[in-house]
Enzyme design. Structure first.
Site, PDB file in Angstrom:
ATOM      1  N   LEU A   1       0.856  -1.185   0.000  1.00  0.00           N
ATOM      2  CA  LEU A   1       0.000   0.000   0.000  1.00  0.00           C
ATOM      3  C   LEU A   1       0.889   1.230   0.000  1.00  0.00           C
ATOM      4  O   LEU A   1       1.921   1.259   0.666  1.00  0.00           O
ATOM      5  CB  LEU A   1      -0.890  -0.025   1.239  1.00  0.00           C
ATOM      6  N   ASN A   2       0.492   2.266  -0.765  1.00  0.00           N
ATOM      7  CA  ASN A   2       1.136   3.560  -0.554  1.00  0.00           C
ATOM      8  C   ASN A   2       0.109   4.678  -0.640  1.00  0.00           C
ATOM      9  O   ASN A   2      -0.879   4.641   0.096  1.00  0.00           O
ATOM     10  CB  ASN A   2       2.370   3.771  -1.432  1.00  0.00           C
ATOM     11  N   ASP A   3       0.272   5.695  -1.472  1.00  0.00           N
ATOM     12  CA  ASP A   3      -0.481   6.946  -1.388  1.00  0.00           C
ATOM     13  C   ASP A   3      -1.993   6.761  -1.264  1.00  0.00           C
ATOM     14  O   ASP A   3      -2.605   6.024  -2.039  1.00  0.00           O
ATOM     15  CB  ASP A   3      -0.257   7.785  -2.645  1.00  0.00           C
TER      16      ASP A   3
ATOM     17  N   GLN B   1      -3.205   3.549  -3.375  1.00  0.00           N
ATOM     18  CA  GLN B   1      -2.323   2.788  -4.248  1.00  0.00           C
ATOM     19  C   GLN B   1      -2.123   1.397  -3.660  1.00  0.00           C
ATOM     20  O   GLN B   1      -1.787   1.248  -2.475  1.00  0.00           O
ATOM     21  CB  GLN B   1      -0.981   3.499  -4.372  1.00  0.00           C
TER      22      GLN B   1
ATOM     23  N   SER C   1      -1.205   7.878  -8.590  1.00  0.00           N
ATOM     24  CA  SER C   1      -2.025   8.666  -7.676  1.00  0.00           C
ATOM     25  C   SER C   1      -2.890   9.716  -8.362  1.00  0.00           C
ATOM     26  O   SER C   1      -2.574  10.190  -9.453  1.00  0.00           O
ATOM     27  CB  SER C   1      -1.140   9.339  -6.632  1.00  0.00           C
TER      28      SER C   1
ATOM     29  N   ARG D   1       2.879  14.054 -12.372  1.00  0.00           N
ATOM     30  CA  ARG D   1       1.898  13.126 -11.805  1.00  0.00           C
ATOM     31  C   ARG D   1       1.116  13.734 -10.636  1.00  0.00           C
ATOM     32  O   ARG D   1       1.348  14.841 -10.214  1.00  0.00           O
ATOM     33  CB  ARG D   1       2.610  11.856 -11.341  1.00  0.00           C
ATOM     34  N   ASP D   2       0.206  12.908 -10.132  1.00  0.00           N
ATOM     35  CA  ASP D   2      -0.547  13.158  -8.900  1.00  0.00           C
ATOM     36  C   ASP D   2      -1.513  14.337  -9.016  1.00  0.00           C
ATOM     37  O   ASP D   2      -1.453  15.295  -8.233  1.00  0.00           O
ATOM     38  CB  ASP D   2       0.405  13.390  -7.717  1.00  0.00           C
TER      39      ASP D   2
ATOM     40  N   GLU E   1       6.071  16.010  -5.243  1.00  0.00           N
ATOM     41  CA  GLU E   1       5.004  15.035  -5.461  1.00  0.00           C
ATOM     42  C   GLU E   1       3.752  15.397  -4.657  1.00  0.00           C
ATOM     43  O   GLU E   1       3.784  16.168  -3.708  1.00  0.00           O
ATOM     44  CB  GLU E   1       5.471  13.640  -5.020  1.00  0.00           C
TER      45      GLU E   1
END
Length: 513
Positions: free
Chosen positions: A64-66, A82, A126, A187-188, A246
């Protein structure tokens, strides 16, 4: 919030195909079979890990991340994150999806996004969610890499009629790669509406490898125009604040415009910037026409070891809410990896501004999890260490109000074994005026110390949440926070209170969770 299955059965996934606005959700049988097979095979191993969390969101299996797409839609809170279920064997980043009526009790929905299209072959990265006139819309980054590692990044849209099944826009991507002068580290997207127009902030870097955030605008979420650079690293005021920015969030809080983001490549500076990558904010005023933010100093948001990529959302009560990732990119040596899972999210926090500083506090709904209150008032600790009955464990909320006249140091020892060979220290040094978190003897976690300045007002409030292997600390009603992972032994559950060089008075409230 615990180990809820993220995946449908194989028959359910293979039979799902949805149309929306001419777009088609393409079935990817090979990928879904691998995901389901992996989840089924590893379920017992994952759930048998002592460090699994009780009231924090975490992956059912894998990485798992963002946090992504945090939104209240039709009265329910939705949160995506994520999710790489095949980690560490393969990198196929998806969007897991949960919802909640109250921000503390979460139910799992089908995985919202899989990397099934040419513009996202290496992951659905993300992004955010918006309510577009009743249409639940996700905006995310599609990531593509060739065999040489060359990157392409695309900003994409997926839409839903039911808040559960998302279909990718037929004319994706809506933005292809970064504009001239910037790299494909682009990104993001975070999208919001202002004066009838949609706006998008995007993290990127210049070709000189300087982090920036760009501002775009759109009337319909489909056609976007670049306005300008909201802020960038290569300014005299910021003194080169990193090579990449980010996960930008741009929002208004108590009348001020705030850019919250994660700069990479910032050098340590005393008590500041001691994690691999940082997270913080600039506060000022955004000129929407020029796309420029006038701002003051960069301020770190969290002082702990693991905190990154937060996402904010305003709910129907008008609260500005935040949830973050209790992890750091490229630091993946946690003891949970051997059991095929990694990382968690923070509890949800409410933000407010006080003296131009963001304060964070657990949402009021966290009180719903409290059981078995233990309370002590006017405890005197005179140059000694004490232990109190019924204050013990590995899954709890603890509130401590200290007051003093003359003392050198005082604090709390958490997750101690009987001999104190294992312990996590949280203490205040009145001479240095610093609150200090020391996990050098916390167990299997990385060692280290984190500090920050707290003015000595002869009073200190500490509220902390322990959940097996996560620790979230709120100082003076959110003036400072420390978010960290620790991995002590299962039988390290003692809690001690101490004072050195004087006397402190202490009021305590403790709840099991």
């Amino acid at each position: 919030m615990g180990a809820i299955s993220l995946l449908l059965t194989l028959d359910e996934v293979e039979n799902k195909q949805f149309e929306f606005g001419g777009g088609i959700m393409i079935k990817n049988n090979e990928l879904t079979k691998n995901l389901i097979k992996t989840s089924s095979e590893l379920n017992e191993k994952v759930n048998g890990d002592y460090y699994r969390l009780k009231y924090h969101l975490m992956p059912s299996v894998g990485f798992l991340n963002d946090p992504n797409g945090f939104i209240q839609f039709n009265g329910e809170y939705h949160l995506f994150y994520q999710f790489n279920p095949l980690y560490p064997k393969d990198k196929r980043v998806c969007w897991a999806h949960v919802k909640s009526p109250d921000l503390v009790h979460w139910s799992m929905l089908p995985t919202a996004l899989y990397p099934s299209e040419w513009y996202e072959t290496h992951g659905c990265y993300s992004g955010c969610a918006v309510n577009n006139n009743g249409e639940f819309t996700l905006i995310y980054t599609g990531n593509v890499k060739n065999k040489l590692g060359k990157r392409e990044t695309y900003q994409c849209i997926a839409q839903s009629n039911d808040g559960e099944n998302f279909v990718k826009y037929k004319n994706n991507p809506v933005i292809s790669n970064a504009p001239e002068g910037y790299t494909t580290h682009f990104r993001d997207p975070k999208v919001w509406k202002h004066d009838g127009l949609w706006y998008m902030s995007l993290g990127t870097q210049t070709e000189k490898e300087e982090g920036v955030v760009l501002l775009y605008s759109s009337q319909d979420l489909l056609v976007w125009n670049k306005i300008g650079e909201i802020a960038g690293a290569n300014t005299k005021k910021l003194n080169y604040l990193g090579y990449m920015w980010e996960c930008p969030n741009l929002f208004k809080l108590d009348g001020k415009d705030i850019l919250l983001f994660c700069p990479q490549g910032v050098e340590p500076n005393g008590d500041l910037y001691n994690n691999r990558y940082q997270c913080g904010y600039l506060l000022g005023k955004l000129n929407y026409k020029m796309g420029k933010l006038s701002y003051g100093d960069f301020t770190e948001l969290d002082r702990g070891f693991e905190f990154y990529a937060p996402q904010v959302s305003r709910d129907e009560k008008g609260r500005l809410l935040l949830v973050g990732w209790m992890g750091i990119p490229e630091e993946e040596d946690s003891p949970t990896v051997k059991n095929n899972w990694l990382h968690c999210l923070t509890i949800v926090r409410e933000l407010h501004l006080e003296n131009d500083k963001i304060y964070q506090n657990p949402v009021e709904e966290m009180k719903l999890l409290r059981t078995n209150e233990t309370k002590y008032e006017n405890v005197v600790i005179n140059n000694e260490q004490i232990r109190l009955n019924n204050i013990y464990g590995d899954c709890f909320e603890l509130v401590c109000d200290f007051s003093w006249e003359n003392v050198l140091e005082f604090g709390i020892k958490l997750r101690c074994d009987d001999e104190e060979k294992q312990k996590t220290l949280l203490y205040y040094n009145t001479k240095e005026e610093k609150i200090i978190l020391d996990r050098c003897k916390s167990g299997l976690s990385k060692t280290g110390v984190r500090k920050c300045k707290i003015v000595n007002r002869k009073k200190l409030s500490i509220r902390l949440f322990m959940d097996k292997s996560s620790l979230e600390i709120f100082i003076n009603k959110g003036e400072e926070t420390f978010s960290s992972r620790i991995y002590p032994k299962e039988d390290s559950k003692n809690i001690f209170f101490y004072a050195q060089g004087g006397i402190v008075n202490l009021n305590i409230k403790y709840w099991n969770i």
